[in-house]
Design a protein around this motif. Sequence first.
Motif, PDB file in Angstrom:
ATOM      1  N   PHE A 142       0.826  -1.204   0.000  1.00  9.24           N
ATOM      2  CA  PHE A 142       0.000   0.000   0.000  1.00  9.24           C
ATOM      3  C   PHE A 142       0.867   1.264   0.000  1.00  9.24           C
ATOM      4  O   PHE A 142       0.694   2.174  -0.816  1.00  9.24           O
ATOM      5  CB  PHE A 142      -0.922  -0.037   1.217  1.00  9.24           C
ATOM      6  CG  PHE A 142      -1.751   1.192   1.417  1.00  9.24           C
ATOM      7  CD1 PHE A 142      -2.896   1.400   0.643  1.00  9.24           C
ATOM      8  CD2 PHE A 142      -1.415   2.152   2.375  1.00  9.24           C
ATOM      9  CE1 PHE A 142      -3.671   2.535   0.820  1.00  9.24           C
ATOM     10  CE2 PHE A 142      -2.183   3.282   2.552  1.00  9.24           C
ATOM     11  CZ  PHE A 142      -3.319   3.475   1.775  1.00  9.24           C
ATOM     12  N   LEU A 143       1.834   1.270   0.929  1.00  7.07           N
ATOM     13  CA  LEU A 143       2.680   2.466   1.060  1.00  7.07           C
ATOM     14  C   LEU A 143       3.539   2.674  -0.182  1.00  7.07           C
ATOM     15  O   LEU A 143       3.764   3.796  -0.615  1.00  7.07           O
ATOM     16  CB  LEU A 143       3.559   2.365   2.313  1.00  7.07           C
ATOM     17  CG  LEU A 143       2.794   2.380   3.640  1.00  7.07           C
ATOM     18  CD1 LEU A 143       3.751   2.212   4.807  1.00  7.07           C
ATOM     19  CD2 LEU A 143       1.975   3.663   3.792  1.00  7.07           C
ATOM     20  N   LYS A 144       3.983   1.561  -0.743  1.00 10.55           N
ATOM     21  CA  LYS A 144       4.803   1.644  -1.945  1.00 10.55           C
ATOM     22  C   LYS A 144       3.999   2.292  -3.060  1.00 10.55           C
ATOM     23  O   LYS A 144       4.471   3.168  -3.782  1.00 10.55           O
ATOM     24  CB  LYS A 144       5.228   0.235  -2.346  1.00 10.55           C
ATOM     25  CG  LYS A 144       6.686   0.178  -2.830  1.00 10.55           C
ATOM     26  CD  LYS A 144       6.956  -1.184  -3.412  1.00 10.55           C
ATOM     27  CE  LYS A 144       8.201  -1.798  -2.848  1.00 10.55           C
ATOM     28  NZ  LYS A 144       8.219  -3.264  -3.033  1.00 10.55           N
ATOM     29  N   GLU A 145       2.759   1.812  -3.166  1.00 11.11           N
ATOM     30  CA  GLU A 145       1.900   2.337  -4.210  1.00 11.11           C
ATOM     31  C   GLU A 145       1.635   3.835  -4.024  1.00 11.11           C
ATOM     32  O   GLU A 145       1.576   4.598  -4.970  1.00 11.11           O
ATOM     33  CB  GLU A 145       0.578   1.577  -4.184  1.00 11.11           C
ATOM     34  CG  GLU A 145       0.158   1.079  -5.542  1.00 11.11           C
ATOM     35  CD  GLU A 145      -1.091   0.252  -5.440  1.00 11.11           C
ATOM     36  OE1 GLU A 145      -0.948  -0.986  -5.434  1.00 11.11           O
ATOM     37  OE2 GLU A 145      -2.197   0.821  -5.334  1.00 11.11           O
ATOM     38  N   LYS A 146       1.488   4.223  -2.750  1.00 12.82           N
ATOM     39  CA  LYS A 146       1.170   5.619  -2.459  1.00 12.82           C
ATOM     40  C   LYS A 146       2.391   6.550  -2.561  1.00 12.82           C
ATOM     41  O   LYS A 146       2.239   7.765  -2.546  1.00 12.82           O
ATOM     42  CB  LYS A 146       0.591   5.742  -1.038  1.00 12.82           C
ATOM     43  CG  LYS A 146      -0.767   5.119  -0.876  1.00 12.82           C
ATOM     44  CD  LYS A 146      -1.861   5.995  -1.449  1.00 12.82           C
ATOM     45  CE  LYS A 146      -3.183   5.243  -1.439  1.00 12.82           C
ATOM     46  NZ  LYS A 146      -4.057   5.527  -2.547  1.00 12.82           N
ATOM     47  N   SER A 147       3.572   5.941  -2.631  1.00 16.31           N
ATOM     48  CA  SER A 147       4.771   6.775  -2.535  1.00 16.31           C
ATOM     49  C   SER A 147       4.909   7.715  -3.735  1.00 16.31           C
ATOM     50  O   SER A 147       5.448   8.820  -3.608  1.00 16.31           O
ATOM     51  CB  SER A 147       6.021   5.912  -2.363  1.00 16.31           C
ATOM     52  OG  SER A 147       6.272   5.198  -3.539  1.00 16.31           O
ATOM     53  N   VAL A 148       4.389   7.309  -4.884  1.00 17.12           N
ATOM     54  CA  VAL A 148       4.457   8.176  -6.068  1.00 17.12           C
ATOM     55  C   VAL A 148       3.622   9.425  -5.816  1.00 17.12           C
ATOM     56  O   VAL A 148       4.075  10.562  -6.007  1.00 17.12           O
ATOM     57  CB  VAL A 148       3.904   7.428  -7.306  1.00 17.12           C
ATOM     58  CG1 VAL A 148       3.986   8.315  -8.536  1.00 17.12           C
ATOM     59  CG2 VAL A 148       4.644   6.121  -7.508  1.00 17.12           C
ATOM     60  N   GLU A 149       2.415   9.160  -5.338  1.00 23.17           N
ATOM     61  CA  GLU A 149       1.475  10.242  -5.049  1.00 23.17           C
ATOM     62  C   GLU A 149       2.028  11.186  -3.971  1.00 23.17           C
ATOM     63  O   GLU A 149       2.038  12.419  -4.151  1.00 23.17           O
ATOM     64  CB  GLU A 149       0.171   9.575  -4.591  1.00 23.17           C
ATOM     65  CG  GLU A 149      -0.838  10.409  -3.926  1.00 23.17           C
ATOM     66  CD  GLU A 149      -2.030   9.520  -3.498  1.00 23.17           C
ATOM     67  OE1 GLU A 149      -2.625   8.869  -4.385  1.00 23.17           O
ATOM     68  OE2 GLU A 149      -2.333   9.447  -2.287  1.00 23.17           O
ATOM     69  N   SER A 150       2.559  10.588  -2.908  1.00 27.92           N
ATOM     70  CA  SER A 150       3.056  11.438  -1.815  1.00 27.92           C
ATOM     71  C   SER A 150       4.278  12.242  -2.267  1.00 27.92           C
ATOM     72  O   SER A 150       4.457  13.391  -1.871  1.00 27.92           O
ATOM     73  CB  SER A 150       3.388  10.590  -0.585  1.00 27.92           C
ATOM     74  OG  SER A 150       4.569   9.868  -0.776  1.00 27.92           O
ATOM     75  N   ASN A 151       5.065  11.628  -3.132  1.00 24.05           N
ATOM     76  CA  ASN A 151       6.246  12.322  -3.633  1.00 24.05           C
ATOM     77  C   ASN A 151       5.855  13.526  -4.486  1.00 24.05           C
ATOM     78  O   ASN A 151       6.453  14.599  -4.380  1.00 24.05           O
ATOM     79  CB  ASN A 151       7.119  11.364  -4.412  1.00 24.05           C
ATOM     80  CG  ASN A 151       8.563  11.849  -4.466  1.00 24.05           C
ATOM     81  OD1 ASN A 151       9.068  12.382  -3.471  1.00 24.05           O
ATOM     82  ND2 ASN A 151       9.189  11.723  -5.624  1.00 24.05           N
TER      83      ASN A 151
END
Length: 524
Positions: free
Chosen positions: A360-369
């Motif tokens: 989940f976090l990996k997937e969200k990391s693009v967005e958060s970046n």
Amino acid sequence: MGDQKNDAWIFSLAILLSSTLVYNSRGTIDNQAIENLQYVTELTERIKVKSPSGDSSSGDDDDGADAQFVQFFPKFVWAVRDFTLELKIDGRDVKEDQYLEHALSLKKGKDRKTTDYNLPRECIRNYFPSRRCFVFMTPASPEHMTRLESLNEGDLCPSFLAVTTNFCNYIFENSSVKTVKGGLAVTGRMLGHLAKSYVDTIARGDVPCLENAVLTMAKIENEAAGRDALMEYQKGMQELCFPVDLEAMSRQHRLCDTLATKTFMSRSFKDDGGEHLKDLAEAIAKHHADLLCQNEEASEALCRKLLSELSAPMAKKMQEGFYAKPGGYELYCADNDSVVAQFRSKPNRGVRAEEVLEQFLKEKSVESNSILQADNKLSEQERKIHEQNQKAALLEQQKQAEEERRVEMERTLEDEQRGQAEKIRMMKEKMEEEWKVQRAEADKAMQCKLQEQKELQEKGFREKAEFMNQEIQILKEKNSQSAKSGNFLTDTLLPIFSTALETVSSVFQIKAFKKSLFPPKKGF
Ligand SMILES: *[C@@H]1O[C@H](CO)[C@@H](O)[C@H](O)[C@H]1NC(C)=O
Ligand SMILES: *[C@@H]1O[C@H](CO)[C@@H](O)[C@H](O)[C@H]1NC(C)=O
């Protein structure tokens, strides 16, 4: 008289299947009555102890088999119906058993007539060391005899009723459960297998063999024992409602594995080499692997659903551009932390929670970046630090996911090893138990022989008593062979069995194979 040959087979079947053989004759026990029991003299041709094709190395196929008959033959009861004489020998009153023993006593002499006279008596004495006799008077007075079926018990002779009561008491108290070679007690179901196997053998024109019948029966019973045991395991594991945590899974597996193994042990016998137990271990491992996969899948599905629900408001805000402003990154992080904290606080997420969170976090990391990069409230320097923190956090989560897998793997491995050790221990106990029973069986036979020999000596049949030394020697040899086989079991067979158990596919192999066929679905 019916077909002589059929009668002979029926007689041997009765011996093979009963634990107490009641032979009945009418009138008296005279020479004629004993000659009618001629089948006892042919028993060596009608019953084999060992399989002739079995162990060719020993070369003694069925040598001295009749010396071993005592080990496996039923108790013998002679019931004399409509006894017409008085129980007297040479004018002295005697008991029923004395009457029978008198009728079975041997004559001295070597001529043909004496030998013929002695032969059936010797056979009965040799094969049936436990002998009882019951003498029944005519059950009712002559005028009542014509309508025997409709008589009340009160119309029967009291002396007839008294003998009947004694007879029934003896059977109920002293008739033991039927056992087969090896000392195993026969249940009704097994008796059915035995009867079928003996009758099939006779119908084929072969001679029934105690050992073969036991092996055939052992195979049927061991297979059934394996099926019962697997079912017990499966049923027990059904109590789990997936996803469950590692502890619950492991506890239930251990419990059910132990119960299943016990179930198997209680029904199986002569599973020499532990083949059937190994099959069971394999089947349980397979089922266990299936359940582990199911449990993981259930955990993955649940955690995905949970995260996607918890993060829905965030996704909505994202779409609405809520975070696309100065300070947006801080807001994003706060929401993110709250989602993760809520996720972590939910109980019963199963064995894949950390892994799903990692994904989940990996997937969200693009967005958060992208939010981080767009947040111009932050200095370049601050962005760099945040970026690094994010990376470190992802790495940390990855470690936790790996740890989660490692702990599960270790626990499963531990459970497998424990299960194997337990199976080997139970197998050893069982082997020792079976062996003890065999020893007791052999010892009993030996006692009977020694007793008969003593009687012969006392009655002055020195030659016959000496002849019995041979039989006793054969039994002794068999006993010492079986003593050796006791060591053989624990010294040789058990290690072979342990090695065989190690070849049971491990739960991991099975799981890995399954996963390669059906890779799990991803995405939130
Ligand atoms: C059963 O066997 C025991 C021991 O041999 C004996 O004492 C007892 O009388 C027997 N019972 C009957 C009913 O014969
Ligand atoms: C979201 O929260 C988790 C847990 O607190 C943290 O490890 C992760 O770095 C956070 N992600 C972002 C983008 O802040």
